[in-house]
Design a protein around this motif. Structure first.
Motif, short mmCIF file in Angstrom:
data_model
loop_
_atom_site.label_atom_id
_atom_site.label_comp_id
_atom_site.label_asym_id
_atom_site.label_seq_id
_atom_site.Cartn_x
_atom_site.Cartn_y
_atom_site.Cartn_z
N ALA A 63 0.84 -1.21 0.00
CA ALA A 63 0.00 0.00 0.00
C ALA A 63 0.87 1.25 0.00
O ALA A 63 0.61 2.21 -0.76
N ASP A 64 1.93 1.26 0.80
CA ASP A 64 2.81 2.43 0.89
C ASP A 64 3.64 2.63 -0.39
O ASP A 64 3.83 3.76 -0.84
N ILE A 65 4.11 1.52 -0.95
CA ILE A 65 4.88 1.61 -2.21
C ILE A 65 3.98 2.13 -3.34
O ILE A 65 4.36 3.01 -4.11
N ASN A 66 2.75 1.58 -3.39
CA ASN A 66 1.81 2.02 -4.43
C ASN A 66 1.43 3.49 -4.28
O ASN A 66 1.29 4.21 -5.26
N ALA A 67 1.30 3.93 -3.03
CA ALA A 67 0.91 5.33 -2.76
C ALA A 67 1.98 6.31 -3.24
O ALA A 67 1.69 7.46 -3.56
N THR A 68 3.23 5.82 -3.32
CA THR A 68 4.31 6.71 -3.80
C THR A 68 4.69 6.40 -5.25
O THR A 68 5.80 6.69 -5.68
N GLY A 69 3.78 5.77 -5.99
CA GLY A 69 4.01 5.56 -7.43
C GLY A 69 4.38 4.15 -7.84
O GLY A 69 4.67 3.91 -9.01
N GLY A 70 4.41 3.21 -6.90
CA GLY A 70 4.72 1.83 -7.24
C GLY A 70 6.19 1.62 -7.54
O GLY A 70 7.04 2.36 -7.07
N VAL A 71 6.51 0.59 -8.33
CA VAL A 71 7.91 0.37 -8.76
C VAL A 71 8.00 0.62 -10.26
O VAL A 71 7.19 0.10 -11.03
N LEU A 72 8.97 1.43 -10.64
CA LEU A 72 9.17 1.80 -12.05
C LEU A 72 7.86 2.27 -12.69
O LEU A 72 7.56 1.95 -13.83
N GLY A 73 7.06 2.97 -11.87
CA GLY A 73 5.81 3.54 -12.38
C GLY A 73 4.67 2.54 -12.47
O GLY A 73 3.58 2.86 -12.95
N GLN A 74 4.89 1.32 -12.01
CA GLN A 74 3.83 0.30 -12.06
C GLN A 74 3.35 -0.03 -10.65
O GLN A 74 4.14 -0.08 -9.72
N GLN A 75 2.04 -0.27 -10.54
CA GLN A 75 1.47 -0.61 -9.24
C GLN A 75 1.71 -2.09 -8.91
O GLN A 75 1.78 -2.94 -9.80
#
Length: 365
Positions: free
Chosen positions: A52-64
């Motif tokens: 949830a926290d990673i996704n809230a800041t844009g995910g990884v390499l722009g992917q959720q």
């Protein structure tokens, strides 16, 4: 007519901007049911919060990210099946497993599929000794934990009768053996070394035998459920044996099962990440949801965090690039600074003594 064409063109354009599969699938694996369900829940909650926290800041390499949870029942065969399911689902990374006896067989499946595995909590040395490139862990190892326990037993109770009991699992027997090895190196021989059957409801027969043998200290190599039932059986008999165990005892579930008998039980665990300034926000949010992130919750969060940072630093999800990134970088996480040696182990091994006091575990001062 034109309107329909416009919608179709817009839909096509959207496909190229956000391709199907723009979601990155990751897994979390552990005992989600059964006697260790409490611990499986901690792994799941830690991984969910990290995603949830990673996704809230844009995910990884722009992917959720999307998380898939599997239950391995802390069982070797079920763990292989769970790993195969995650691989078939197309995950690129797994937080898990919890038990060493599950992580080790599952690691073969991940290696073959080139899926990165970071265990939050599997402490048996063999997990990383097999030399699988895809395997990492964000916890310390049992050879270091056993060293700590063996020294402590020799220093504090070298002149008393010591019993070492284990549950014959990869984790429990492995930890008991490492502890025994160091105790013996220190010139102390245990009075009793034997296996018990895990999963029983009552261990009073084992306790009666220890009391008859005048055992002053019991070291339990195994999981918190049995350790809690043993200490309870001892206190019910008014038998003041000192119970000592390993890192699986770091869970509220131990105190719930043992009740007041938990008081004074000693165990080794990694430095409690709830005390880290880097974890303060995450801990606060868990507590606001009425969930205490004890035991390995934050290690699960930290495993996902470490992988996400490694992907960003690699600029790629390609396994080889991510593995190289994990080895070549340092990562700032809720667990503090993480860096790995060439086996995928933490460069710094650290174990701390804790004692159960008034229903919670605190560091031994």
């Amino acid at each position: 007519m034109h309107h329909a064409v416009t919608i179709a063109v817009a839909a096509l354009a959207a496909l190229f901007i956000c391709p199907a599969g723009a979601e990155v699938l990751i897994g979390v694996a552990g005992p989600m049911t059964g006697k260790l369900e409490w611990t499986g829940t901690q792994l799941k909650r830690g991984a969910e919060a990290a995603v949830a926290d990673i996704n809230a800041t844009g995910g990884v390499l722009g992917q959720q990210l999307r998380l898939i949870t599997v239950d391995d029942f802390c069982d070797p065969e079920q763990a292989v099946a769970a790993a195969q399911k995650l691989v078939a689902d197309g995950v690129v990374f797994v937080v898990g497993h919890y038990c060493s006896g599950a992580s080790i067989p599952a690691s073969k499946v991940y290696e073959a599929a080139r899926v990165v595995q970071i265990s939050p909590s599997s402490t048996n040395p063999m997990l990383t000794e097999h030399g699988r490139a895809t395997v990492f862990r964000v916890c310390s190892r049992d050879d270091a934990q056993g060293l700590e326990a063996g020294d402590f037993l020799a220093d504090q109770w070298g002149d008393r009768k010591i019993a070492i009991l284990h549950d014959n699992t990869t984790y429990g027997k492995g930890l008991a053996d490492e502890t025994r090895k160091q105790l013996n190196r220190r010139g102390v021989t245990e009075a009793i070394y034997q296996a018990y059957v895990p999963g029983k409801d009552d261990y009073s027969a084992e306790i009666v035998a220890l009391q008859a043998a005048d055992i002053a200290v019991l070291y339990v190599g195994g999981y918190h459920t049995e350790a809690a039932l043993m200490v309870r059986a001892a206190r019910d008999r008014g038998y003041p044996v000192q119970v000592i165990s390993g890192d699986d005892t770091a869970t509220e579930a131990f105190a719930l099962i043992a009740g007041p008998a938990a008081e004074g039980t000693l165990f080794t665990f990694v430095p409690d990440p709830r005390r880290n300034p880097e974890a303060a926000d995450v801990v606060e949010r868990f507590r606001a949801e009425n969930f205490e992130p004890d035991s390995w919750t934050l290690h699960s969060y930290g495993a996902a965090q470490t992988w996400a940072q490694a992907v960003e630093k690699a600029g790629s999800l390609e396994p080889k690039a991510v593995i190289a990134s994990l080895h070549n970088n340092q990562f700032d996480t809720v667990l503090g600074r993480i860096d790995f040696d060439d086996k995928g182990d933490l460069t710094t091994q650290s174990w701390v003594w804790y004692v159960w006091r008034s229903g919670e575990y605190v560091p031994v001062e």
